[in-house]
Enzyme design. Sequence first.
Site, PDB file in Angstrom:
ATOM      1  N   LYS A  44      -6.359   9.913   8.140  1.00 25.98           N
ATOM      2  CA  LYS A  44      -7.306   8.790   8.105  1.00 25.98           C
ATOM      3  C   LYS A  44      -6.564   7.452   8.135  1.00 25.98           C
ATOM      4  O   LYS A  44      -5.343   7.413   7.864  1.00 25.98           O
ATOM      5  CB  LYS A  44      -8.151   8.886   6.824  1.00 25.98           C
ATOM      6  CG  LYS A  44      -7.321   8.722   5.560  1.00 25.98           C
ATOM      7  CD  LYS A  44      -8.121   9.046   4.301  1.00 25.98           C
ATOM      8  CE  LYS A  44      -7.246   8.849   3.072  1.00 25.98           C
ATOM      9  NZ  LYS A  44      -7.915   9.301   1.844  1.00 25.98           N
ATOM     10  N   TYR A 276       5.776 -22.901   1.432  1.00 16.90           N
ATOM     11  CA  TYR A 276       4.634 -23.645   0.885  1.00 16.90           C
ATOM     12  C   TYR A 276       4.667 -23.714  -0.635  1.00 16.90           C
ATOM     13  O   TYR A 276       4.901 -22.705  -1.301  1.00 16.90           O
ATOM     14  CB  TYR A 276       3.320 -22.994   1.311  1.00 16.90           C
ATOM     15  CG  TYR A 276       3.044 -23.053   2.792  1.00 16.90           C
ATOM     16  CD1 TYR A 276       3.071 -24.265   3.477  1.00 16.90           C
ATOM     17  CD2 TYR A 276       2.730 -21.899   3.493  1.00 16.90           C
ATOM     18  CE1 TYR A 276       2.797 -24.311   4.839  1.00 16.90           C
ATOM     19  CE2 TYR A 276       2.449 -21.940   4.857  1.00 16.90           C
ATOM     20  CZ  TYR A 276       2.491 -23.146   5.526  1.00 16.90           C
ATOM     21  OH  TYR A 276       2.215 -23.190   6.862  1.00 16.90           O
TER      22      TYR A 276
HETATM   23  C1  LIG Z   1      -7.049  10.264   1.293  1.00 15.29           C
HETATM   24  C2  LIG Z   1      -7.519  11.557   0.758  1.00 15.29           C
HETATM   25  C3  LIG Z   1      -6.632  12.614   0.553  1.00 15.29           C
HETATM   26  C4  LIG Z   1      -5.135  12.476   0.663  1.00 15.29           C
HETATM   27  O1  LIG Z   1      -4.663  11.941  -0.545  1.00 15.29           O
HETATM   28  P1  LIG Z   1      -3.090  11.735  -0.801  1.00 15.29           P
HETATM   29  O2  LIG Z   1      -3.016  11.264  -2.189  1.00 15.29           O
HETATM   30  O3  LIG Z   1      -2.638  10.710   0.186  1.00 15.29           O
HETATM   31  O4  LIG Z   1      -2.465  13.055  -0.574  1.00 15.29           O
HETATM   32  C5  LIG Z   1      -7.145  13.844   0.181  1.00 15.29           C
HETATM   33  N1  LIG Z   1      -8.477  14.014   0.015  1.00 15.29           N
HETATM   34  C6  LIG Z   1      -9.352  13.007   0.185  1.00 15.29           C
HETATM   35  C7  LIG Z   1     -10.789  13.250  -0.038  1.00 15.29           C
HETATM   36  C8  LIG Z   1      -8.913  11.750   0.540  1.00 15.29           C
HETATM   37  O5  LIG Z   1      -9.796  10.746   0.693  1.00 15.29           O
END
Ligand SMILES: *Cc1c(COP(=O)(O)O)cnc(C)c1O
Length: 385
Positions: A44, A276
Site C-alpha cells: 500500500k 529562515y
Molecule cells: C499497513 C498494514 C500492515 C503492515 O503493517 P507493518 O507494520 O508495516 O508490517 C498489515 N496489516 C494492515 C491491515 C495494514 O494496514
Amino acid sequence: MSSPPSPHAQVVVDLGAIRHNVGRLRELVSEGRSQGPLAMVVVKADAYGHGMLPVARAARAAGADWLGVATGAEALALREAGDTGRILCWLAAPGADFTRLLEAEVDVSAYSVAQLDEIVSAAHETGRVARVQLKFDTGLSRGGAPRTEWSALADAARAAEQGGFVTVTGAWSHLACSDEPEHPANKAQVAAFEEALAVVARAGLVPEVRHLANSAGAILLPGTRYDLVRLGIAVYGLSPAPDVRTAEEVGLVPAMTVRGSVVLTKELAAGDGVSYGHTFVATEPLRVALVPMGYGDGIPRAASSTAQVLVGGARGRVLGRVCMDQFVVEAPAGEAGEDVVLFGPGTHGEPTATDWARWCGTINYEIVTRMGGRQTRVWVGDEAT
Ligand SMILES: *Cc1c(COP(=O)(O)O)cnc(C)c1O
C-alpha cells in the site's frame, strides 16, 4: 500530479534488498518448519514510498503468496500491471464500486453487514462469486466489525455463501501494540481473535486463511502468526520495533537510499545565521553545503537543526530550518557536486531511516513513505538487469 524529477536528487530503491527481506522473513516465521504461514507483502501507499509495481514484482519473485493493499484502486493498479496472484484490499467507504474488484478477482474485506451487502450486490451485478475476508475489531478500535456485530457479520456472510454469491476466504484482525511485545493488549487481542474465530466457526464458515500479525507480530509474537502474516515495514528492511530488535538483528537490509548532489559549499563566519528565522547561528567559522531537497520532496521540516547526512565521507548536521526545496548542512570536507546521502542501509557511514525517525520524532514508516517530490526514483538490483 507529480513534479518533474530533478537529476540532482534521487530515491534509490534496491529490489535485491526487497527480495532478500521477503526470503529472510519467510524463513524467520517458519522457524525451521517446512510449512510456515503464508506471506502477504503489503505494498500500500506506493509500497511505503518504494514504488508499488517494481516492489510487487520483486516480492512475487521472492515468494510472496499474497499482496496486500489498502484501497481498491491500488489492487486494480496491480492487476493492470499484470499481477495474477492473490491480492487482498481492506479499505472502502460506502458507495465503493466493488464490481471491478470482483471482475479483477481481488479478495475484498467486509467490516460490516452493510458493506457485505454492497459486495453481494456487486456479485449479483457481475455474476461473480465475491471472495470476501471478514475483518473483526479485536482491540485496535479502527477498522473491522466491533464485537457486538461479530455474529451478525458471520451469519450474514454464511447466508451469502449459501446463496452462492460469496466465498469467505479469510477471517482477520489487526494488532495495536505488537511493537511492544510485553504489552497486555497483545494477549487480549489474541484471546479476542480466538473468540471471533469461534463465532466464524459457529456460523458454519471455514475460511482459507486466518490472520492477525503485521511485521512486528510476525517477528516478535509467534502466537499471532496463524495461517498468514501481513508483512509491511520489514519487507522494506526496517524494524517495526527498533528499540526491541533492530533491522540488523532481524537480518533485514534497508531498501531505500535518499541521495543528492551538493549544490554549493561556502564558509560561514562566527555570527552568521542560517536559513529562515536564523534558528541556527554559527559560533565559529564553519563550512556548509547546500542540499537540493526540502519538505516539498518529503524531507521533514522537523529535521531542522537535528538530522544528519553523510557528505564528503563525514556526518554533518542539518543547520537551521529545512525549506521547501533545500536545506543547509555542516560539511567540513564536502565539495560542490559531490554526493550527499541523507539515509540508506547504514553500511557506509550514512544514517538510516530509523535514525531520521528518531531525530524527527516520528517512525521509520513515515520517513520512507513520505519521500518523493522531485527526486528521480530509480530501482536497482532488479533480477532482469
Ligand atoms: C499497513 C498494514 C500492515 C503492515 O503493517 P507493518 O507494520 O508495516 O508490517 C498489515 N496489516 C494492515 C491491515 C495494514 O494496514
